[in-house]
Design a protein around this motif. Structure first.
Motif, PDB file in Angstrom:
ATOM      1  N   ASP A   1       3.082   2.503   3.432  1.00 11.79           N
ATOM      2  CA  ASP A   1       2.407   2.989   4.633  1.00 11.79           C
ATOM      3  C   ASP A   1       3.306   3.007   5.853  1.00 11.79           C
ATOM      4  O   ASP A   1       2.938   3.560   6.891  1.00 11.79           O
ATOM      5  N   ASN A   2       4.499   2.411   5.743  1.00 11.89           N
ATOM      6  CA  ASN A   2       5.478   2.500   6.827  1.00 11.89           C
ATOM      7  C   ASN A   2       6.598   3.496   6.524  1.00 11.89           C
ATOM      8  O   ASN A   2       7.582   3.584   7.259  1.00 11.89           O
ATOM      9  N   GLY A   3       6.455   4.210   5.395  1.00 10.49           N
ATOM     10  CA  GLY A   3       7.463   5.188   5.024  1.00 10.49           C
ATOM     11  C   GLY A   3       8.646   4.632   4.268  1.00 10.49           C
ATOM     12  O   GLY A   3       9.614   5.356   4.001  1.00 10.49           O
ATOM     13  N   ASN A   4       8.599   3.340   3.892  1.00 13.93           N
ATOM     14  CA  ASN A   4       9.723   2.737   3.168  1.00 13.93           C
ATOM     15  C   ASN A   4       9.744   3.221   1.714  1.00 13.93           C
ATOM     16  O   ASN A   4       8.716   3.202   1.040  1.00 13.93           O
TER      17      ASN A   4
ATOM     18  N   THR B   1       0.856  -1.187   0.000  1.00 14.63           N
ATOM     19  CA  THR B   1       0.000   0.000   0.000  1.00 14.63           C
ATOM     20  C   THR B   1       0.888   1.233   0.000  1.00 14.63           C
ATOM     21  O   THR B   1       1.711   1.413   0.906  1.00 14.63           O
ATOM     22  N   PHE B   2       0.725   2.063  -1.025  1.00 10.48           N
ATOM     23  CA  PHE B   2       1.544   3.266  -1.135  1.00 10.48           C
ATOM     24  C   PHE B   2       0.721   4.492  -0.759  1.00 10.48           C
ATOM     25  O   PHE B   2      -0.458   4.597  -1.093  1.00 10.48           O
ATOM     26  N   HIS B   3       1.378   5.413  -0.082  1.00 14.56           N
ATOM     27  CA  HIS B   3       0.704   6.615   0.408  1.00 14.56           C
ATOM     28  C   HIS B   3       1.197   7.903  -0.216  1.00 14.56           C
ATOM     29  O   HIS B   3       0.490   8.915  -0.191  1.00 14.56           O
TER      30      HIS B   3
END
Length: 387
Positions: free
Chosen positions: A28-31, A16-18
């Protein structure tokens, strides 16, 4: 499960990309992930390019949609720009490549039947891809997409890509048009040969058939030229484009010669959202960056740099069968399944696309840097060493 909300038309990865910026996507974890899919050749300028963001903000404060009953300067300016750059005559706007190809089918059919009642056959290429609607699917030369949706359109005929003799066998006065991709994308990044393209043009001229180029994936600078057919010094009658034209905002277009569309009348076709000012403003911004800001001129050098590095990998890792392509539409054909390599690259936070013939499609944004290419090469090699 996220899938419970959706009709299962897509097989999605569990990511999931934000947000995104340039060549990078952030989950979604900032990776950070190096995105060399680019929305499947859509994100010409990468993610959230400042010029495109500014255009969307500015245009959305002025006009978003007005319908095709009225004129608008933004739409007129994009039509004029595409007409001039393509050396063709008239433009129709829609929302996607599939819609553009639906339009060319209808134009070709009406063009042909104005000459003779039975001049309505369309020749298309084996292993081609033109879309998934019933019309575009009928001229997509891949049985895996067609088999569950028959009956399809009648009076269409498959011929063999890069085999002029197979086209000659089917060519007669009933043929209204021939459609092909100058570079087949979904089938493994396979460029047409110059002799094939020139031969097709001669046949179209001889039989008064339309020459149609589908440049939905290979157009808009992706090949290293604005339009891929410009490598061959030929002029199509109909040209379908989309994907990179909006840089991420949905837009498609047909660019036509007068010969092809002299038969068209109001009501023959349409698109409710086609040619809306917001989409056309995005298209103008893309052309501004490609042509006026000279982004297009950088693509050949980036392509040579990338392909040279991939071929060096091929020398070390014999599982790479071939590296091919033009511009930043690159295919790396593997001797065995490409799916596992794509999955392992994803674990290395490099996003690549699949295609037929065990070929990995590499589609970075046209703004990609040499440093980002080097990083992608390192991540691909990390994966290859494990095989």
């Amino acid at each position: 499960m996220k899938n419970n909300y959706f009709i299962p038309f897509y097989s999605k990865y569990d990511l999931t990309f934000h947000s995104g910026k340039g060549s990078w996507l952030y989950d979604d974890n900032g990776n950070p992930y190096l995105d060399f899919i680019s929305g499947i050749a859509v994100n010409t300028l990468g993610h959230c390019h400042p010029a495109l963001v500014e255009t969307i903000q500015k245009q959305s404060n002025t006009l978003i949609n007005i319908s095709n009953y009225f004129w608008n300067d933004t739409v007129l300016n994009l039509a004029k720009r595409l007409r001039d750059l393509s050396n063709l005559d008239q433009v129709f706007f829609c929302n996607s490549g599939t819609e553009a190809n639906e339009a060319v089918i209808k134009i070709a059919r009406k063009y042909g039947t104005q000459i003779a009642p039975n001049k309505n056959k369309i020749l298309y290429m084996k292993n081609s891809f033109h879309g998934r609607t019933m019309g575009s699917l009928s001229i997509t030369g891949q049985e895996k997409y067609q088999k569950n949706f028959r009956p399809l359109l009648e009076n269409v005929q498959e011929v063999i890509f890069n085999d002029l003799a197979s086209v000659r066998e089917q060519m007669n006065d009933s043929v209204a048009a021939i459609i092909l991709e100058p570079i087949q994308g979904e089938s493994g990044v396979i460029p047409a040969t110059e002799s094939f393209i020139k031969g097709i043009q001669q046949l179209c001229n001889q039989y008064h058939a339309l020459l149609i180029f589908d440049e939905v994936q290979c157009g808009m600078g992706r090949s290293g030229k604005l339009f891929a057919h410009q490598y061959f010094d030929v002029k199509p009658d109909l040209l379908s484009i989309a994907k990179g034209l909006g840089g991420g905002f949905p837009i498609g277009a047909v660019i036509a010669s007068k010969r092809a569309v002299n038969c068209i009348e109001a009501g023959d076709h349409g698109s409710t959202f086609g040619g809306n000012p917001l989409a056309c403003a995005c298209g103008l911004t893309i052309l501004e960056q490609l042509i006026n800001k000279d982004l297009l001129s950088d693509v050949p050098a980036k392509s040579t740099y990338f392909i040279t590095k991939l071929k060096r990998l091929q020398e070390t890792y014999p599982m790479i069968e071939e590296v091919r392509g033009k511009g930043l539409l690159i295919g790396m054909q593997m001797k065995h399944s490409s799916k596992e390599i794509i999955r392992k690259c994803m674990e290395q936070k490099l996003l690549l696309a699949g295609s037929s013939n065990e070929t990995i499609r590499i589609l970075p944004p046209l703004t990609v840097s040499e440093e980002e290419i080097d990083l992608a090469i390192d991540r691909i090699e990390t994966v290859l060493t494990k095989f």
